[in-house]
Design an enzyme around this catalytic site. Structure first.
Site, PDB file in Angstrom:
ATOM      1  N   SER A 103       0.812  -1.209   0.000  1.00 13.36           N
ATOM      2  CA  SER A 103       0.000   0.000   0.000  1.00 13.36           C
ATOM      3  C   SER A 103       0.850   1.265   0.000  1.00 13.36           C
ATOM      4  CB  SER A 103      -0.952  -0.046   1.204  1.00 13.36           C
ATOM      5  OG  SER A 103      -1.916   0.958   1.139  1.00 13.36           O
ATOM      6  N   ASP A 242      -2.458   6.306  -3.541  1.00 10.89           N
ATOM      7  CA  ASP A 242      -1.304   5.656  -2.930  1.00 10.89           C
ATOM      8  C   ASP A 242      -0.827   4.522  -3.827  1.00 10.89           C
ATOM      9  OD1 ASP A 242      -3.413   3.915  -2.445  1.00 10.89           O
ATOM     10  OD2 ASP A 242      -2.652   3.281  -0.496  1.00 10.89           O
ATOM     11  N   ASP A 244      -1.146   1.335  -4.080  1.00 13.40           N
ATOM     12  CA  ASP A 244      -2.059   0.332  -4.641  1.00 13.40           C
ATOM     13  C   ASP A 244      -3.412   0.933  -4.998  1.00 13.40           C
ATOM     14  OD1 ASP A 244      -2.905   0.646  -2.007  1.00 13.40           O
ATOM     15  OD2 ASP A 244      -3.487  -1.437  -1.774  1.00 13.40           O
ATOM     16  N   ASP A 246      -5.900   2.278  -3.437  1.00 12.01           N
ATOM     17  CA  ASP A 246      -7.156   2.058  -2.709  1.00 12.01           C
ATOM     18  C   ASP A 246      -7.498   3.231  -1.794  1.00 12.01           C
ATOM     19  OD1 ASP A 246      -5.280   1.655  -0.712  1.00 12.01           O
ATOM     20  OD2 ASP A 246      -6.121  -0.253  -0.016  1.00 12.01           O
TER      21      ASP A 246
END
Length: 448
Positions: A103, A242, A244, A246
């Site tokens: 992440s 960010d 990833d 999400d």
């Protein structure tokens, strides 16, 4: 059953250090494959996505080996946002979805997140049962039943069409100039493409991943460069994702940064006015600002708080039948459209509100005046228990007494990094700073 390996969002750590080693990823793959392939009949498949970290190649191969050894067929999506894995797990009738990502963490870290066949992240109970399988070891499938692996080339396009379909069919972004910071991560191709397809003039940033630069000086945790770009380019709005993709942080046309609390306040109030907010409540974590709670109360809405972690937000949303939730850090969960936080989808919904209302981003991104909040982190090493030190307990007790009736205090261990997070809110900023600094000093001393 308790969990030792799994944190607040899957398994995470520094690549090539326990637990994020190729050997452990192989064992995790075998265990989770056995867990989801509980019978020997039918076709069993798993989708695997990843972000742009160099170690993603290693973990993708190790997980594939472990999963195929139990008879699971593996569909490799390549670099895609985490929400795309949740989507593809369900839409491709997979038994399991896996996202390889840490992440917002720096490039040397990596992690493994899991989604069940319904596209939602696994429960604590499921993760505990998988841990038990990892400890016990699993028997591989017979040679004739070993799974296959193949690459899926259109995952990014499937994802793009899905998130565009969450908006009104006739919505266009023509005339909007949008800076999008992709954090050199999983959305570095999808985000600029989708925004351009919808008519926006796109100024892309963080779209040159090299395996080492994910989240470095960019993205939702470091949005200053994007804020400067918005002003320099005369853009209408900025979207910061960010690694990833999400989570999202929005930037208005003046370069001001709006966190997830302001975004959730906007959506909650608009959805409530349209009769779309189910249960009359927004679900957020204990980290969300007290100002958000007051704002919602003033509109006759409730704030349901959970533990930190977007999957705990989603669990409460599903339990209570709520359709909007998220985190101050930028996870925005809209279960009418997705099973997890989706930074790009959320950003598109903000742009849609700009188009619908005719208002600038600055008018939409400041829904309430936040109560002064201060968050500081203290790093510790494995094996240390600084929160158990007498001096730390005394500092916390003193801070609670100072804040009584004036604010609130939250002390917790991060579930994704070796950090003690010290957060307080108080209208009196002098008390706020003093109490946080005293606890940070005590914790820092206890880690020496």
């Amino acid at each position: 059953m308790t969990r030792k390996l799994f944190g607040t969002d899957g398994v995470r750590g520094t690549a090539n250090s326990h637990p994020m080693t190729a050997e452990m990823a192989l064992r995790i793959g075998a265990a989770v494959g056995r867990y989801f392939r509980r019978d020997s009949d039918g076709v069993h498949r798993v989708v695997i996505g990843k972000d742009t970290r160099l170690s993603g190649y290693m973990f993708e191969s190790a997980l594939t080996a472990g999963l195929t050894s139990t008879g699971m067929n593996v569909l490799l999506l390549g670099p895609v946002p985490t929400p795309a894995v949740g989507l593809m797990t369900r839409s491709m009738r997979a038994d399991l979805g896996v996202m390889i990502s840490a992440s917002h963490n720096p490039a040397p870290d990596n992690g493994i997140k899991f989604f069940g066949p319904d596209g939602f992240k696994l429960s604590d109970q499921a993760e505990a049962e998988i841990e038990a399988l990892i400890d016990a070891g699993v028997d591989p499938a017979e040679a004739a039943s070993i799974g296959r692996a193949k690459r899926i080339d259109d995952a990014r396009f499937r994802y793009g069409e899905r998130i565009k379909s969450s908006l009104p069919r006739d919505l266009r972004l023509d005339g909007l100039k949008v800076v999008v910071d992709c954090a050199n991560g999983a959305a570095h191709r999808a985000a600029p493409e989708i925004l351009w397809e919808m008519g926006a003039e796109v100024v892309p940033m963080g779209v040159s991943p090299d395996g080492h630069n994910i989240n470095r000086g960019c993205g939702s945790t470091q949005p200053q460069a994007a804020a400067e770009m918005v002003v320099a380019q005369g853009a209408d709005v900025g979207i910061c994702l960010d690694g990833d993709a999400d989570r999202v942080i929005m930037i208005d046309e003046t370069g001001a940064i709006a966190d997830g609390d302001q975004f959730m306040a906007l959506l909650a109030s608009r959805w409530a006015a349209d009769g779309r907010l189910t249960g009359g409540a927004l679900v957020a974590t204990v980290m969300s600002n007290l100002g958000l709670e007051r704002f919602l109360s003033g509109q006759g809405l409730r704030l349901e708080r959970t533990a930190v972690g977007d999957r705990y937000v989603v669990e409460r949303m599903r339990e209570g039948g709520f359709n909007l939730g998220g985190e101050q850090s930028g996870h925005i969960v809209m279960t009418d459209y997705a099973t997890t936080g989706d930074g790009l989808m959320s950003g598109l919904h903000f742009l849609a509100e700009m188009v619908r209302s005719g208002q600038p981003a600055s008018a939409l991104a400041r829904q309430f005046a936040p109560v002064p909040q201060l968050l500081k982190n203290v790093r510790y090493t494995a094996g240390q228990t600084p929160l158990e030190a007498d001096a730390v307990k005394a500092a916390i007790a003193g801070a609670e007494a100072a804040l009584a009736g004036k604010g609130r205090l939250l002390i917790r261990k991060s579930g994704t990094e070796p950090l003690i997070r010290v957060m307080a809110e108080c209208e009196d900023e002098a008390i706020l700073t003093r109490t946080v600094d005293e606890i940070v000093a005590a914790v820092s001393e206890a880690t020496r």
